[in-house]
Design a protein around this motif. Structure first.
Motif, PDB file in Angstrom:
ATOM      1  N   PRO A  43     -34.000 -14.083  12.857  1.00  0.00           N
ATOM      2  CA  PRO A  43     -33.488 -12.812  13.374  1.00  0.00           C
ATOM      3  C   PRO A  43     -32.476 -12.145  12.446  1.00  0.00           C
ATOM      4  CG  PRO A  43     -33.619 -14.411  15.144  1.00  0.00           C
ATOM      5  CD  PRO A  43     -33.944 -15.154  13.873  1.00  0.00           C
ATOM      6  N   SER A  46     -33.717  -9.331  10.133  1.00  0.00           N
ATOM      7  CA  SER A  46     -34.149  -8.043  10.684  1.00  0.00           C
ATOM      8  C   SER A  46     -33.453  -6.895   9.964  1.00  0.00           C
ATOM      9  CB  SER A  46     -33.832  -7.993  12.182  1.00  0.00           C
ATOM     10  OG  SER A  46     -34.011  -6.692  12.688  1.00  0.00           O
ATOM     11  N   ARG A  48     -34.006  -3.534  11.111  1.00  0.00           N
ATOM     12  CA  ARG A  48     -33.891  -2.400  12.045  1.00  0.00           C
ATOM     13  C   ARG A  48     -34.215  -2.897  13.441  1.00  0.00           C
ATOM     14  NH1 ARG A  48     -38.632  -2.369   9.529  1.00  0.00           N
ATOM     15  NH2 ARG A  48     -40.560  -1.746  10.595  1.00  0.00           N
ATOM     16  N   SER A  49     -33.952  -2.069  14.443  1.00  0.00           N
ATOM     17  CA  SER A  49     -34.265  -2.447  15.820  1.00  0.00           C
ATOM     18  C   SER A  49     -34.810  -1.244  16.578  1.00  0.00           C
ATOM     19  CB  SER A  49     -33.029  -3.003  16.529  1.00  0.00           C
ATOM     20  OG  SER A  49     -32.036  -2.006  16.648  1.00  0.00           O
ATOM     21  N   THR A  51     -35.540   0.224  20.703  1.00  0.00           N
ATOM     22  CA  THR A  51     -35.139   0.051  22.101  1.00  0.00           C
ATOM     23  C   THR A  51     -36.177   0.680  23.021  1.00  0.00           C
ATOM     24  OG1 THR A  51     -32.803   0.094  21.499  1.00  0.00           O
ATOM     25  CG2 THR A  51     -33.333   0.470  23.793  1.00  0.00           C
ATOM     26  N   THR A  79     -34.530  -4.597  23.526  1.00  0.00           N
ATOM     27  CA  THR A  79     -34.287  -4.321  22.113  1.00  0.00           C
ATOM     28  C   THR A  79     -35.185  -5.228  21.283  1.00  0.00           C
ATOM     29  OG1 THR A  79     -31.988  -3.728  22.540  1.00  0.00           O
ATOM     30  CG2 THR A  79     -32.555  -4.306  20.271  1.00  0.00           C
ATOM     31  N   TYR A  80     -35.848  -4.642  20.277  1.00  0.00           N
ATOM     32  CA  TYR A  80     -36.785  -5.391  19.439  1.00  0.00           C
ATOM     33  C   TYR A  80     -36.308  -5.400  17.989  1.00  0.00           C
ATOM     34  CZ  TYR A  80     -39.658  -4.671  23.561  1.00  0.00           C
ATOM     35  OH  TYR A  80     -40.114  -4.640  24.849  1.00  0.00           O
ATOM     36  N   LEU A  81     -36.191  -6.598  17.421  1.00  0.00           N
ATOM     37  CA  LEU A  81     -35.793  -6.744  16.032  1.00  0.00           C
ATOM     38  C   LEU A  81     -37.032  -6.627  15.143  1.00  0.00           C
ATOM     39  CD1 LEU A  81     -33.351  -9.791  16.343  1.00  0.00           C
ATOM     40  CD2 LEU A  81     -32.828  -7.346  16.520  1.00  0.00           C
ATOM     41  N   GLU A  91     -44.765  -1.958  16.562  1.00  0.00           N
ATOM     42  CA  GLU A  91     -43.727  -1.065  17.073  1.00  0.00           C
ATOM     43  C   GLU A  91     -44.278  -0.119  18.147  1.00  0.00           C
ATOM     44  OE1 GLU A  91     -41.885   0.993  13.857  1.00  0.00           O
ATOM     45  OE2 GLU A  91     -41.188  -0.833  12.863  1.00  0.00           O
ATOM     46  N   VAL A 180     -33.051  -9.157  24.121  1.00  0.00           N
ATOM     47  CA  VAL A 180     -33.370  -8.899  22.713  1.00  0.00           C
ATOM     48  C   VAL A 180     -34.574  -9.759  22.334  1.00  0.00           C
ATOM     49  CG1 VAL A 180     -32.569  -9.018  20.319  1.00  0.00           C
ATOM     50  CG2 VAL A 180     -30.966  -8.382  22.150  1.00  0.00           C
ATOM     51  N   SER A 182     -37.732 -10.573  19.214  1.00  0.00           N
ATOM     52  CA  SER A 182     -38.047 -10.499  17.791  1.00  0.00           C
ATOM     53  C   SER A 182     -39.532 -10.216  17.634  1.00  0.00           C
ATOM     54  CB  SER A 182     -37.693 -11.824  17.104  1.00  0.00           C
ATOM     55  OG  SER A 182     -38.089 -11.802  15.742  1.00  0.00           O
TER      56      SER A 182
END
Length: 627
Positions: A43, A46, A48-49, A51, A79-81, A91, A180, A182
Motif C-alpha cells: 500500500p 500507491s 493516488r487514491s 473515493t 477509498t481505493y489505493l 478504476e 480503504v 487496495s
C-alpha cells in the motif's frame, strides 16, 4: 478452535448437509479484463487514491437484493489505493476488455480435472456487490462448467458449477468514514468452484476441500500463499437453515467450522422449542432514556452525554435464554448484538447479564417496569446516538423474532477460533444481471491438455528420478515443481535440486531469510555454478541467503559476496593437511576411525568453499599416509 471443546454429534441423526465454495486465484500474467499485472503491491507504493460511495441497483426484473439493501444502510465511504500498474478498468473509468486467454485456458484445465461439462457459450454476468470491494459496485462472473464430480475418502461429491471471476479489491484498513481498499488485487482472475450439498460430516468437508485443492495446484497455474485461496462452507441440519460461512482459511478450520455451526443450529433449535413452550414474543421498541438519567454505567453515560439515547425492547418469555451459549463464548445475546453492530452500535446489554457494566439492580428493575417485562422475560437495550439507537434496537428485535422461528438463513463470517459471526442476509438471484460490455466467449476444452495430478507426479518423481517418497511428495506438492523439472532437464542432479528447493529453502527461511524474494533465475543460475564446479554444494545455503537478502545480485556476485569462491584442489589439500597434523595423535590411535570427526573439522575450515566429495577423498588419502 480446538475440536476438543466442541461436542461430537450424530451427524446422520441431525441431518447434516454441507457444501463448499472454493475461491482460488489464478497465477496469470495479467488480469481478467485488462493488461495490468497480477502482482501484489505494498500500500505504501500507491501513487493516488479514488473515493466512491456505492448504492444498490435493481435487477432486470426490477428487484432489489436483500443483502445489498442491508449493506447500503451502513453509511460508508470507500477509498481505493491505485498504483502505476492500475488500469482504467480497475478504476471503473473504462469498459472491460475481452476475457484473458490465459485465465480461460487455466479455468478449462480445472474444468477438465473436475469432470465438468463445459458450456458451449459463456456469458459475462454482473454480480451486485456494494460492500466496497469493487469500484464498480459489482463483480464480473462467467459460468464455464457444470455437473462435475470428485472422489474423496468420504465418498463422491458433485461439483455443481465452475465460475471464472474477477477477484475483489484487498481491504487495507477501516477508518472513521469507511474502508480503504487496495486495487492491486482487484481483477486478478479467480475460479469459484461450488459443490453440491453432498457432504455429511465435518471430515467429509475437509476431505473434499483437500481434493479440490490438490486438483487446483496440479495445474501449476494457481497462486499460492495466504489469502490466495478461500473456502466458504454452506451448512444446515434438519429443521435448521442453510447458512453460508465465509472466509475459512485452512483445511482444519473447515472441519471446526462445520462442527461449530452444527452445534449453533442445534442450540438455536432447542431455544426455539423452549420459546414456543413459553409462548414467547417480542414487544414494542421503547425509549428508556429517562430510566438511565442518573446512571454511572460508563457506556450508557458516554452515549447520553454525547446527546444519545437508550432504546429497549422487551423479550417476553426469553429470560435465561438470551444468555444461552450457542458456541464457545457466543450466546443468543451475541447474535442480537451482531445485528445491532451492523447499524453502528457498539453492541447491546440484556437482562440475562445485568446488573453489570455499571448498571445497577435498581436500574434493571426500573427498566423492566418501563417496558412491562415480568419475571420470565428479558430486555435488551442499546445506548447510542438517536438514529443508531433506533436502527440497532430494531435490528436486535428482528433477530429475536427469528429466534422464535428457529434458525435464520444468513451469511456468517468465520472467526479465528472456529466460531462464526453474522455478516448479512443470504444473497438472492436479484443481484445478477448481464454484462453488456463484454462479448460472449465460446470455450473449446480440446485446446487444453489435462495436467498431471500432484499425487501421480509424486509417484513419477520417486520412480523416474530416484527420490525417496517423502522428498518426492514434498517437491510435487510444493510451489516450485515446475522449477524442479526445469533444473533436472538441464542436467542438475534430481536429489540435489529437490533438496535445495524444499529442504534448504525451509532451513534458511527459519533462519530469517526472506526466501519469497528468490526467483527461478536465481535457483537455475546457482545450479549452473554448482554443476560447473564454481560453487560447492555445501555453500548453497549461504549463497541462497545472500541472494534472498539482496535479490538484485547475480548468483556469481552472491558467491563473491558470501566469500565462497571455489578453491583449488591444492588449497583443499593444504587445509586438510593442517587438520590432520593438528589431530596426529588421534589418527595414530584410531586410524581411519578418526575420519568422521575430522571430516566435519575440515569442512568447517573450508567454509563450504569446496565440494564434500573432494574433501572426503583428500582426507582419506592423508589419513592413510599417517595410519
Amino acid at each position: 478452535m480446538s475440536t476438543d471443546a466442541t461436542p461430537e454429534y450424530d451427524y446422520e441423526e441431525l441431518g447434516l448437509v454441507a457444501g463448499l465454495e472454493i475461491h482460488q486465484q489464478l497465477d496469470t500474467e495479467t488480469k481478467l479484463f485488462c493488461d495490468s499485472p497480477t502482482v501484489e503491491r505494498d500500500p505504501d507504493e500507491s501513487d493516488r487514491s479514488i473515493t466512491r460511495q456505492l448504492h444498490p441497483t435493481k435487477s432486470e426484473l426490477g428487484e432489489l437484493d436483500d443483502a445489498a439493501m442491508e449493506e447500503s444502510r451502513v453509511d460508508r465511504e470507500f477509498t481505493y489505493l491505485a498504483y502505476d500498474t492500475t488500469c482504467l478498468v480497475e478504476e471503473d473509468d473504462e469498459p472491460p476488455r475481452r476475457v484473458d486467454d490465459e485465465a480461460l485456458a487455466v479455468a478449462l484445465q480445472i474444468a477438465d480435472l473436475l469432470d465438468l461439462s463445459v458450456v458451449d457459450q459463456a456469458h459475462v454476468m454482473r454480480k451486485l456487490v456494494i460492500d466496497g470491494s469493487n469500484t464498480s459496485g459489482f463483480q464480473r462472473s462467467i459460468l464455464l462448467g457444470q455437473d462435475g464430480e470428485i472422489e474423496t475418502e468420504s465418498g463422491s461429491v458433485s461439483v455443481v458449477d465452475l465460475m471464472l471471476e474477477e477477484e475483489s479489491a484487498k481491504r487495507v484498513e477501516e477508518t472513521e468514514d469507511g474502508v480503504v481498499y487496495s486495487l492491486d488485487r482487484l481483477g486478478v482472475p479467480l475460479v469459484e468452484i461450488g459443490t453440491g450439498p453432498d457432504i455429511r460430516s465435518p471430515e467429509g468437508a475437509r476431505r473434499a476441500a483437500e481434493r479440490i485443492g490438490m486438483l487446483l495446484r496440479s495445474t501449476g497455474a494457481v497462486k499460492r500463499g495466504l489469502g490466495t485461496i478461500r473456502q466458504d462452507v454452506n451448512v444446515s441440519i434438519a429443521d435448521g437453515a442453510r447458512v453460508e460461512v465465509k472466509g475459512v482459511q485452512d483445511l482444519q478450520g473447515i472441519e471446526d467450522i462445520v462442527r461449530g455451526e452444527v452445534g449453533r443450529q442445534a442450540e438455536l433449535l432447542d431455544i426455539r422449542d423452549e420459546l414456543r413452550e413459553r409462548d414467547a414474543s417480542v414487544g414494542d421498541v421503547a425509549d428508556v432514556t429517562d430510566t438511565f438519567a442518573d446512571t454511572e454505567s460508563g457506556v450508557i453515560r458516554g452515549a447520553l452525554d454525547s446527546g444519545g439515547k437508550v432504546t429497549a425492547v422487551p423479550l417476553f418469555g426469553f429470560d435465561g435464554l438470551v444468555g444461552r451459549e450457542l458456541q464457545p463464548d457466543r450466546r443468543l445475546g451475541t447474535e442480537l448484538s451482531d445485528h445491532a453492530k451492523r447499524h453502528g452500535a457498539g453492541g447491546i446489554f440484556h437482562t440475562d447479564e445485568l446488573p453489570a457494566y455499571g448498571v445497577t439492580e435498581t436500574e434493571v428493575a426500573a427498566l423492566r417496569d418501563a417496558v412491562g417485562a415480568g419475571e420470565g422475560d428479558a430486555v435488551a437495550i442499546v445506548a447510542a446516538d438517536p438514529e443508531t439507537a433506533d436502527l440497532a434496537i430494531e435490528a436486535a428485535a428482528e433477530r429475536a423474532e427469528t429466534a422464535i422461528e428457529g434458525v435464520p438463513e444468513e451469511t456468517r463470517g468465520a472467526n479465528d477460533d472456529g466460531t462464526t459471526r453474522y455478516l448479512r442476509p443470504l444473497p438472492g438471484a436479484a443481484r445478477m444481471y448481464p454484462e453488456t460490455d463484454v462479448p460472449p466467449v465460446e470455450p473449446d476444452p480440446s485446446d487444453v491438455d489435462t495436467p498431471e495430478l500432484l499425487d501421480e507426479k509424486a509417484a513419477r518423481y520417486a520412480d523416474e528420478f530416484g527420490l525417496d517418497a517423502g522428498l518426492a511428495e514434498q517437491v510435487a506438492f510444493g510451489q516450485r515443481f515446475p522449477l524442479f523439472e526445469a533444473a533436472v532437464e538441464r542436467g542438475v542432479d534430481p536429489t540435489f535440486a529437490a533438496t535445495t528447493l524444499e529442504s534448504t529453502t525451509t532451513e534458511i527461511r527459519r533462519g530469517g531469510a526472506p526466501v519469497e524474494t528468490l526467483t527461478d533465475d536465481h535457483f537455475l543460475a546457482l545450479f549452473d555454478l554448482v554443476e560447473a564446479g564454481d560453487l560447492a554444494k555445501e555453500g548453497v545455503p549461504e549463497v541462497l541467503t545472500t541472494l534472498a537478502e539482496d535479490p538484485d545480485l547475480s548468483a556469481s556476485e552472491a558467491v563473491e559476496a558470501a566469500g565462497l569462491s571455489g578453491v583449488s584442489e591444492a588449497e583443499v589439500r593444504e587445509a586438510v593437511v593442517e587438520v590432520v597434523e593438528r589431530n596426529a595423535d588421534q589418527i595414530e590411535a584410531e586410524g581411519m576411525g578418526a575420519f568422521s570427526g575430522l571430516m566435519g573439522e575440515a569442512m568447517g575450515a573450508l567454509r563450504g568453499k569446496a565440494d564434500g566429495e573432494v574433501v572426503s577423498d583428500v582426507l582419506r588419502e592423508e589419513i592413510g599416509k599417517r595410519s
